[in-house]
Design an enzyme around this catalytic site. Sequence first.
Site, mmCIF file in Angstrom:
data_model
loop_
_atom_site.group_PDB
_atom_site.id
_atom_site.type_symbol
_atom_site.label_atom_id
_atom_site.label_comp_id
_atom_site.label_asym_id
_atom_site.label_seq_id
_atom_site.Cartn_x
_atom_site.Cartn_y
_atom_site.Cartn_z
ATOM 1 N N GLY A 169 57.987 -64.630 20.271
ATOM 2 C CA GLY A 169 59.255 -64.930 20.943
ATOM 3 C C GLY A 169 60.290 -65.277 19.885
ATOM 4 O O GLY A 169 61.210 -66.059 20.106
ATOM 5 N N ALA A 210 62.747 -63.800 18.515
ATOM 6 C CA ALA A 210 64.147 -63.380 18.570
ATOM 7 C C ALA A 210 64.969 -64.236 19.525
ATOM 8 O O ALA A 210 66.161 -64.024 19.694
ATOM 9 C CB ALA A 210 64.234 -61.909 18.985
ATOM 10 N N GLY A 253 66.462 -67.959 21.466
ATOM 11 C CA GLY A 253 67.310 -69.090 21.066
ATOM 12 C C GLY A 253 66.520 -70.142 20.302
ATOM 13 O O GLY A 253 67.035 -70.750 19.355
ATOM 14 N N SER A 254 65.282 -70.400 20.696
ATOM 15 C CA SER A 254 64.442 -71.347 19.958
ATOM 16 C C SER A 254 63.708 -70.648 18.833
ATOM 17 O O SER A 254 63.506 -71.212 17.755
ATOM 18 C CB SER A 254 63.379 -71.959 20.884
ATOM 19 O OG SER A 254 63.988 -72.655 21.921
ATOM 20 N N ASP A 286 58.262 -60.313 18.884
ATOM 21 C CA ASP A 286 59.001 -60.460 20.152
ATOM 22 C C ASP A 286 58.897 -59.132 20.875
ATOM 23 O O ASP A 286 58.460 -58.132 20.288
ATOM 24 C CB ASP A 286 60.481 -60.818 19.881
ATOM 25 C CG ASP A 286 61.152 -61.489 21.085
ATOM 26 O OD1 ASP A 286 61.275 -60.835 22.147
ATOM 27 O OD2 ASP A 286 61.562 -62.656 20.964
ATOM 28 N N SER A 323 56.670 -72.812 25.196
ATOM 29 C CA SER A 323 57.244 -72.273 26.435
ATOM 30 C C SER A 323 57.111 -73.267 27.585
ATOM 31 O O SER A 323 56.030 -73.805 27.828
ATOM 32 C CB SER A 323 56.522 -70.982 26.828
ATOM 33 O OG SER A 323 56.507 -70.084 25.754
ATOM 34 N N ASN A 324 58.212 -73.494 28.266
ATOM 35 C CA ASN A 324 58.212 -74.394 29.424
ATOM 36 C C ASN A 324 57.815 -73.663 30.688
ATOM 37 O O ASN A 324 57.978 -72.443 30.763
ATOM 38 C CB ASN A 324 59.615 -74.989 29.597
ATOM 39 C CG ASN A 324 59.817 -76.197 28.691
ATOM 40 O OD1 ASN A 324 58.893 -76.973 28.482
ATOM 41 N ND2 ASN A 324 61.019 -76.348 28.177
ATOM 42 N N ASP A 371 60.691 -84.690 22.607
ATOM 43 C CA ASP A 371 60.788 -85.979 23.302
ATOM 44 C C ASP A 371 60.698 -87.132 22.294
ATOM 45 O O ASP A 371 61.389 -88.140 22.430
ATOM 46 C CB ASP A 371 59.653 -86.108 24.337
ATOM 47 C CG ASP A 371 59.631 -84.918 25.276
ATOM 48 O OD1 ASP A 371 60.721 -84.445 25.654
ATOM 49 O OD2 ASP A 371 58.527 -84.433 25.611
ATOM 50 N N ARG A 380 63.960 -87.362 20.235
ATOM 51 C CA ARG A 380 65.028 -87.962 21.061
ATOM 52 C C ARG A 380 64.808 -89.460 21.197
ATOM 53 O O ARG A 380 65.745 -90.253 21.026
ATOM 54 C CB ARG A 380 65.042 -87.314 22.450
ATOM 55 C CG ARG A 380 65.662 -85.941 22.430
ATOM 56 C CD ARG A 380 65.736 -85.324 23.816
ATOM 57 N NE ARG A 380 66.376 -84.022 23.740
ATOM 58 C CZ ARG A 380 65.980 -82.953 24.431
ATOM 59 N NH1 ARG A 380 64.961 -83.021 25.256
ATOM 60 N NH2 ARG A 380 66.627 -81.817 24.307
ATOM 61 N N HIS A 425 55.824 -83.341 29.681
ATOM 62 C CA HIS A 425 57.040 -82.864 28.998
ATOM 63 C C HIS A 425 58.141 -82.502 29.996
ATOM 64 O O HIS A 425 58.921 -81.589 29.779
ATOM 65 C CB HIS A 425 56.678 -81.661 28.119
ATOM 66 C CG HIS A 425 57.814 -81.124 27.306
ATOM 67 N ND1 HIS A 425 58.522 -81.891 26.400
ATOM 68 C CD2 HIS A 425 58.387 -79.895 27.269
ATOM 69 C CE1 HIS A 425 59.474 -81.151 25.835
ATOM 70 N NE2 HIS A 425 59.417 -79.933 26.356
HETATM 71 N N1 NAD Z 1 58.764 -77.624 24.405
HETATM 72 C C1 NAD Z 1 60.057 -77.893 24.153
HETATM 73 O O1 NAD Z 1 60.426 -78.989 23.740
HETATM 74 C C2 NAD Z 1 61.100 -76.808 24.339
HETATM 75 C C3 NAD Z 1 62.385 -76.937 23.788
HETATM 76 C C4 NAD Z 1 63.272 -75.879 23.912
HETATM 77 C C5 NAD Z 1 62.891 -74.729 24.616
HETATM 78 N N2 NAD Z 1 61.647 -74.683 25.172
HETATM 79 C C6 NAD Z 1 61.175 -73.514 25.924
HETATM 80 O O2 NAD Z 1 60.971 -72.436 25.013
HETATM 81 C C7 NAD Z 1 61.104 -71.208 25.724
HETATM 82 C C8 NAD Z 1 62.073 -70.284 24.974
HETATM 83 O O3 NAD Z 1 63.401 -70.825 25.025
HETATM 84 P P1 NAD Z 1 64.616 -70.010 24.366
HETATM 85 O O4 NAD Z 1 65.825 -70.846 24.555
HETATM 86 O O5 NAD Z 1 64.226 -69.589 22.980
HETATM 87 O O6 NAD Z 1 64.672 -68.742 25.336
HETATM 88 P P2 NAD Z 1 65.304 -67.296 25.010
HETATM 89 O O7 NAD Z 1 65.401 -66.614 26.323
HETATM 90 O O8 NAD Z 1 66.506 -67.450 24.154
HETATM 91 O O9 NAD Z 1 64.176 -66.580 24.132
HETATM 92 C C9 NAD Z 1 62.941 -66.166 24.646
HETATM 93 C C10 NAD Z 1 62.461 -65.002 23.766
HETATM 94 O O10 NAD Z 1 61.134 -64.686 24.195
HETATM 95 C C11 NAD Z 1 61.024 -63.261 24.180
HETATM 96 N N3 NAD Z 1 59.905 -62.888 25.056
HETATM 97 C C12 NAD Z 1 59.841 -62.818 26.408
HETATM 98 N N4 NAD Z 1 58.625 -62.414 26.812
HETATM 99 C C13 NAD Z 1 57.890 -62.234 25.704
HETATM 100 C C14 NAD Z 1 56.552 -61.811 25.472
HETATM 101 N N5 NAD Z 1 55.723 -61.507 26.472
HETATM 102 N N6 NAD Z 1 56.122 -61.750 24.196
HETATM 103 C C15 NAD Z 1 56.940 -62.070 23.156
HETATM 104 N N7 NAD Z 1 58.234 -62.457 23.312
HETATM 105 C C16 NAD Z 1 58.697 -62.544 24.569
HETATM 106 C C17 NAD Z 1 62.391 -62.751 24.631
HETATM 107 O O11 NAD Z 1 62.592 -61.404 24.261
HETATM 108 C C18 NAD Z 1 63.324 -63.733 23.896
HETATM 109 O O12 NAD Z 1 63.685 -63.254 22.625
HETATM 110 C C19 NAD Z 1 61.561 -71.576 27.123
HETATM 111 O O13 NAD Z 1 60.437 -71.631 27.985
HETATM 112 C C20 NAD Z 1 62.155 -72.958 26.932
HETATM 113 O O14 NAD Z 1 62.186 -73.726 28.121
HETATM 114 C C21 NAD Z 1 60.746 -75.675 25.032
#
Ligand code: NAD
Length: 308
Positions: free
Chosen positions: A33, A35, A37-38, A59, A115-116, A147, A150, A174
Site C-alpha cells: 500500500g 503509494a 497517503g500513509s 501497491d 490498515s483500519n 495513540d 498523541r 485502536h
Molecule cells: N493504525 C493507524 O494508526 C493508522 C493511521 C493512519 C492511517 N491508518 C489506516 O491506514 C490505511 C491507509 O490509509 P491511507 O491514508 O494511506 O489511505 P490511501 O487511500 O491514501 O492509501 C491506500 C493505498 O492502498 C492501496 N491498496 C488498496 N488495496 C490494496 C491491495 N490489495 N494491495 C496493495 N495496496 C492496496 C491503494 O492503491 C492506495 O495507494 C487506512 O485503513 C487508514 O485508516 C491507520
Amino acid sequence: MFRSVARSAAGKHLIRRGYATEPVPARKVAVLGAAGGSGQPLALLMKLNPLVSQLALYDIANTPGVAADVSHFNSRAEVAGSVGEEQLEKALDGCDLVIIPAGCQGSLALVNMISNPVDSTVPIAAEVFKKAGTYDEKKLFGVTTLDVVRAKTFYAEKAKIKVADVNVPVVGGHAGITILPLFSQATPKANLAEGDIKVLTKRTQVGGTEVVEAKAGKGSATLYAGAIFADACLKGLNGVPDVVECSFVQSTVTELPFFASKVRLRKNGVEEVLGLSSLSEYEKNGLESLKPELKASIDKGINFANQS
Ligand SMILES: NC(=O)c1ccc[n+]([C@@H]2O[C@H](COP(=O)([O-])OP(=O)(O)OC[C@H]3O[C@@H](n4cnc5c(N)ncnc54)[C@H](O)[C@@H]3O)[C@@H](O)[C@H]2O)c1
C-alpha cells in the site's frame, strides 16, 4: 530517531554507538500500500532508516513512480517498486518485516498491520494466516503507536515538560473509547488534576478526528508513527535488548483474545506481552467500558475472515 550509518572500507555497513561501530545485519522491509497517503511517507522514512538494506514498495497502482522518487535519497536501502498481484510474491520474498497500510497477504516475516479498523484487521489477518498454516502470534502486530505519540504530546503540553522525556503506555484497542492511555503510569510524574486527565484521555481517543477536521475533509491522519514501530521491530530483530512498545497483539492480559499493551520485542517478534500494572480508578472504569466494544470489533473480524 535514526543513528548515522557509515560504510567501512570493506563495504560493510556499520552503525555508530558512542565511539564503537558494529556491523548492521541486512534487513528487507516491504510496505504494502506504498503509494497511499500513509504508505508514501512511511516508505520514505524506511528508506532513511539505516537498519533497512532492501525496501520493497508494493501497491495495486502507482508504485513505479513512488519507488523511483524514494530511491533517489542517499541512504543504504536499495528500493524496488512492484505493482499488481503477480508481483506481490517477489515483494514479500525474503522479508524480515512487512508493513501494511492497505491490503493483507500471508507471510512469515513480522507483520505490522496499519490498515483500519486495526481492532478487526488484526483478527482477520490472524484467521487468514491460520488458514494458510503460517500464523505465529509472536509476529503479528496491530500498529497503535499513533495513540502513544498523541498521548505523549498532549501530556507533555499540559505538564509543560519536554516530550522527548515523556512515556505514556496506551492499552486496549485502536478506536474511540477502546484507546485507553494510562496517564497514572506516565513518566515523568506530573500530578495533573483528575479533570485534566479526563480531557487528555478524551483528546487521545479522538486525535484522528481532530486531524480530519483540521484538514477540512481534504485528508486523514497519516502514519509517521508507523515508522517508529517498524524501527522498534527492526531493533528487536537485531537483538537490541529491552525494546518495549505498545501494540495490539494476541494477548492473555485480559479475557479478550487480542489487546494492546506494552510488548517486549526481540529476535522472534514478541518476546513478552507485559501486563497492565496498577491502574487508577478512572482507568479501571475505562478498561471495563472498552471491553464490550473491543470484543465486538474482534468478533466482527474473526467472523468476516471465516465467512469470506
Ligand atoms: N493504525 C493507524 O494508526 C493508522 C493511521 C493512519 C492511517 N491508518 C489506516 O491506514 C490505511 C491507509 O490509509 P491511507 O491514508 O494511506 O489511505 P490511501 O487511500 O491514501 O492509501 C491506500 C493505498 O492502498 C492501496 N491498496 C488498496 N488495496 C490494496 C491491495 N490489495 N494491495 C496493495 N495496496 C492496496 C491503494 O492503491 C492506495 O495507494 C487506512 O485503513 C487508514 O485508516 C491507520
